[in-house]
Design an enzyme around this catalytic site. Structure first.
Site, PDB file in Angstrom:
ATOM      1  N   ASP A   1     -22.139 -12.649  26.053  1.00  0.00           N
ATOM      2  CA  ASP A   1     -23.179 -13.541  26.563  1.00  0.00           C
ATOM      3  C   ASP A   1     -24.459 -13.235  25.780  1.00  0.00           C
ATOM      4  O   ASP A   1     -24.559 -12.215  25.104  1.00  0.00           O
ATOM      5  CB  ASP A   1     -23.338 -13.319  28.070  1.00  0.00           C
ATOM      6  CG  ASP A   1     -24.092 -14.463  28.739  1.00  0.00           C
ATOM      7  OD1 ASP A   1     -24.484 -15.406  28.025  1.00  0.00           O
ATOM      8  OD2 ASP A   1     -24.292 -14.408  29.966  1.00  0.00           O
TER       9      ASP A   1
ATOM     10  N   ASP B   1     -28.628 -20.830  25.753  1.00  0.00           N
ATOM     11  CA  ASP B   1     -28.815 -22.132  26.380  1.00  0.00           C
ATOM     12  C   ASP B   1     -29.785 -21.997  27.549  1.00  0.00           C
ATOM     13  O   ASP B   1     -30.193 -20.889  27.896  1.00  0.00           O
ATOM     14  CB  ASP B   1     -27.463 -22.692  26.867  1.00  0.00           C
ATOM     15  CG  ASP B   1     -26.811 -21.780  27.893  1.00  0.00           C
ATOM     16  OD1 ASP B   1     -26.784 -20.550  27.651  1.00  0.00           O
ATOM     17  OD2 ASP B   1     -26.335 -22.259  28.931  1.00  0.00           O
TER      18      ASP B   1
ATOM     19  N   ALA C   1     -24.613 -22.479  34.933  1.00  0.00           N
ATOM     20  CA  ALA C   1     -25.515 -22.592  36.087  1.00  0.00           C
ATOM     21  C   ALA C   1     -24.819 -23.075  37.357  1.00  0.00           C
ATOM     22  O   ALA C   1     -25.405 -23.806  38.148  1.00  0.00           O
ATOM     23  CB  ALA C   1     -26.712 -23.484  35.754  1.00  0.00           C
TER      24      ALA C   1
ATOM     25  N   CYS D   1      -2.999  -5.998  51.613  1.00  0.00           N
ATOM     26  CA  CYS D   1      -2.745  -6.098  50.176  1.00  0.00           C
ATOM     27  C   CYS D   1      -1.726  -5.029  49.814  1.00  0.00           C
ATOM     28  O   CYS D   1      -1.652  -3.994  50.475  1.00  0.00           O
ATOM     29  CB  CYS D   1      -4.061  -5.868  49.432  1.00  0.00           C
ATOM     30  SG  CYS D   1      -3.878  -5.654  47.661  1.00  0.00           S
TER      31      CYS D   1
ATOM     32  N   CYS E   1      -1.436  -3.708  46.581  1.00  0.00           N
ATOM     33  CA  CYS E   1      -1.745  -3.020  45.329  1.00  0.00           C
ATOM     34  C   CYS E   1      -1.696  -1.512  45.550  1.00  0.00           C
ATOM     35  O   CYS E   1      -1.618  -1.032  46.681  1.00  0.00           O
ATOM     36  CB  CYS E   1      -3.099  -3.465  44.777  1.00  0.00           C
ATOM     37  SG  CYS E   1      -4.531  -2.640  45.485  1.00  0.00           S
TER      38      CYS E   1
ATOM     39  N   CYS F   1      -4.233  -0.009  47.964  1.00  0.00           N
ATOM     40  CA  CYS F   1      -4.062  -0.335  49.383  1.00  0.00           C
ATOM     41  C   CYS F   1      -2.787   0.256  49.977  1.00  0.00           C
ATOM     42  O   CYS F   1      -2.705   0.412  51.200  1.00  0.00           O
ATOM     43  CB  CYS F   1      -4.087  -1.848  49.565  1.00  0.00           C
ATOM     44  SG  CYS F   1      -5.656  -2.557  49.036  1.00  0.00           S
TER      45      CYS F   1
HETATM   46 ZN    ZN Z   1      -5.284  -3.877  47.267  1.00  0.00          ZN
END
Ligand code: ZN
Length: 494
Positions: free
Chosen positions: A93, A128, A196, A279, A281, A284
């Site tokens: 950016d 921009d 934006a 979750c 993952c 978790c």
């Molecule tokens: Zn998780």
């Protein structure tokens, strides 16, 4: 076709694409997530983003690097890839965000583009002007003019193999967004961020966000890779992909983690409020909410950031699979139920059903009617457009089921809410193989009645009868007067 971007599959406005990033020597499959790396904070190291999360691309801020003596010299000497220890594609950016936050920055587009090239960025960004929502037309136009001048400067700059993005601005004015998209697509720049939109998302204005993207897309055309700049919450990815966004950047995973906030595809939860972790993952499954709360602040932040990223990448994979399976809109319908403002976003998406219809595949797996919004899906729009082109016999019976007396008609066609009438020959073809609930809702009946009206209006000389089953009078009002009506409920008892 833009050389760097190839489309590999589509569903509604969503697509699977391949973005070739020549300077990095990699091809990124889209929709893709670009984790935001703050060069001053190492919440999760870039190498781990690649190894553990499969990140193919990330984004960092060249303006921050440029403004810091130590980082600047390191980036110049080692290059961005070695400095961050990341071998995938790196987008940078330019400081536009800082410009919108603080009102001024101390680099020009020429300077920051040259710097991005010098430090080895793969996708650079000009400076921009991010115009906020709801400003006056005069201001939005003036800002846009400056942005367009910057894009022309970027086009003229010597950027070598580096791709350069062309942000699309125009505030919340659809007309300006479309004009900006057309101008950007007319340059030889490569990637198209819709800019934006963060203020819209911070205010939960998902409907306005969709209108802004739809307008930009009308100007950009189908072959432009579109980046929804600053959109990092997985809850809205499916919606944005369905409107045609290909790239997302997430700072949210780290920013939310710092605040003890836990991302889910149904919204954000405060860690303090969680009794369970919904979750699977690694974070978790290895911790309970109490375990996480008991960790030292830095460790807790890092574990939460890892969970947030897992959820975010998983949603991107789920979306890609939905595009392949042709059930992206079913996923959007589910996500739309997470929050009333998401439902507004989905309803706004359906306002653009005719625009989505152009990229929606003619045939897919199966159409599931799972909410009354389904009655406005692009497949329904397409079928009703087709009705105007079908050849119709002199006398035709349209019936909602087989029990209608069919003597004396040249042909009998079925009427299937929400699509409307169709000849027998189409009954095995998509979307008329749809799974619809037995308890039909009003939106589906209204759409079917609209279909009848379109068929009759296109064939004013045909004599058409409609056998329905207890359709409400207000629905039947949309059926032209010339159509003879028969309520099958009144014949059932005979
Ligand atoms: Zn998780």
């Amino acid at each position: 076709m833009r050389e760097c971007f190839e489309l590999r599959g589509a569903d509604a406005g969503g697509r699977i694409g391949e973005l070739t990033v020549p300077r990095a020597g990699v091809t990124v499959e889209t929709p893709a997530l670009l984790p935001v790396i703050n060069p001053n904070l190492d919440t999760i190291r870039p190498r781990r983003l690649a190894d553990e999360f499969g990140a193919e691309i990330l984004i960092t801020n060249s303006y921050i690097i440029h403004g810091d003596d130590v980082l600047r010299e390191r980036a110049r000497t080692d290059g961005l890839h070695d400095m961050l220890d990341f071998s995938g594609a790196i987008m940078t950016d330019s400081g536009s965000f800082q410009l919108s936050e603080y009102g001024e920055i101390d680099v020009t587009t020429e300077e920051i583009l040259a710097f991005q090239r010098e430090i080895g960025s793969d996708i650079a960004t000009p400076v921009d002007i991010p115009t906020p929502p709801d400003v006056s037309r005069e201001r939005a136009e003036a800002d846009l003019e400056t942005t367009q001048e910057r894009l022309e400067i970027a086009e003229a700059a010597d950027t070598g193999e580096m791709l350069v993005s062309a942000p699309v601005q125009g505030s919340t004015d659809p007309d300006l967004r479309e004009r900006a998209g057309r101008h950007a697509a007319g340059t030889d720049l490569d990637v198209f961020p819709v800019g934006a939109v963060v203020p819209l998302m911070n205010d939960y204005r998902y409907d306005d966000m969709i209108d802004v993207v739809a307008a930009a897309k009308r100007g950009l055309g189908a072959d432009a890779p579109v980046h929804l700049f600053g959109a990092g919450h997985p809850m809205m990815f499916a919606l944005a992909v369905a409107m045609g966004c290909d790239l997302f950047d997430s700072a949210a995973y780290a920013i939310y983690a710092r605040d003890d906030r836990y991302l889910t595809v149904r919204g954000t939860r405060a860690l303090g409020d969680l009794e369970y972790l919904p979750c699977s993952c690694a974070v978790c499954t290895e911790h309970s909410p109490d375990d996480l709360r008991a960790l030292p602040a830095d460790d807790r932040e890092s574990e939460l950031a890892a969970h947030n990223l897992h959820v975010t990448f998983a949603e991107i994979r789920r979306i890609k699979q939905a595009i392949r399976a042709g059930d992206l809109l079913e996923l959007v319908e589910q996500r739309a139920r997470a929050h009333p403002t998401m439902l507004d976003g989905y309803r706004a998406l359906l306002d653009h059903a005719a625009q989505l219809e152009r990229s929606d595949p003619v045939s897919k797996g199966s159409f599931f009617y799972t909410s009354h919004e389904s009655a406005r899906r692009p497949e329904v729009v397409r079928h009703q457009q087709r009705l105007e082109r079908l050849s119709v016999p002199d006398s035709l019976l349209l019936t909602v089921d087989r029990s209608a007396p069919d003597d004396g008609f040249d042909e009998v066609w079925r009427v299937q809410p929400p699509f409307g009438p169709f000849p027998r020959a189409l009954s095995k073809s998509y979307p008329l193989t749809a799974e619809v609930p037995a308890r039909t809702d009003r939106a589906a009946l209204e759409a079917a009645a609209d279909g009848v009206a379109r068929l009759v209006d296109a064939n004013p000389n045909a004599s058409v009868s409609l056998a329905h089953r207890g359709w409400p009078a207000s629905v039947l009002e949309t059926v032209p007067e010339s159509v003879e009506l028969l309520d099958l409920r009144s014949t059932d008892d005979r």
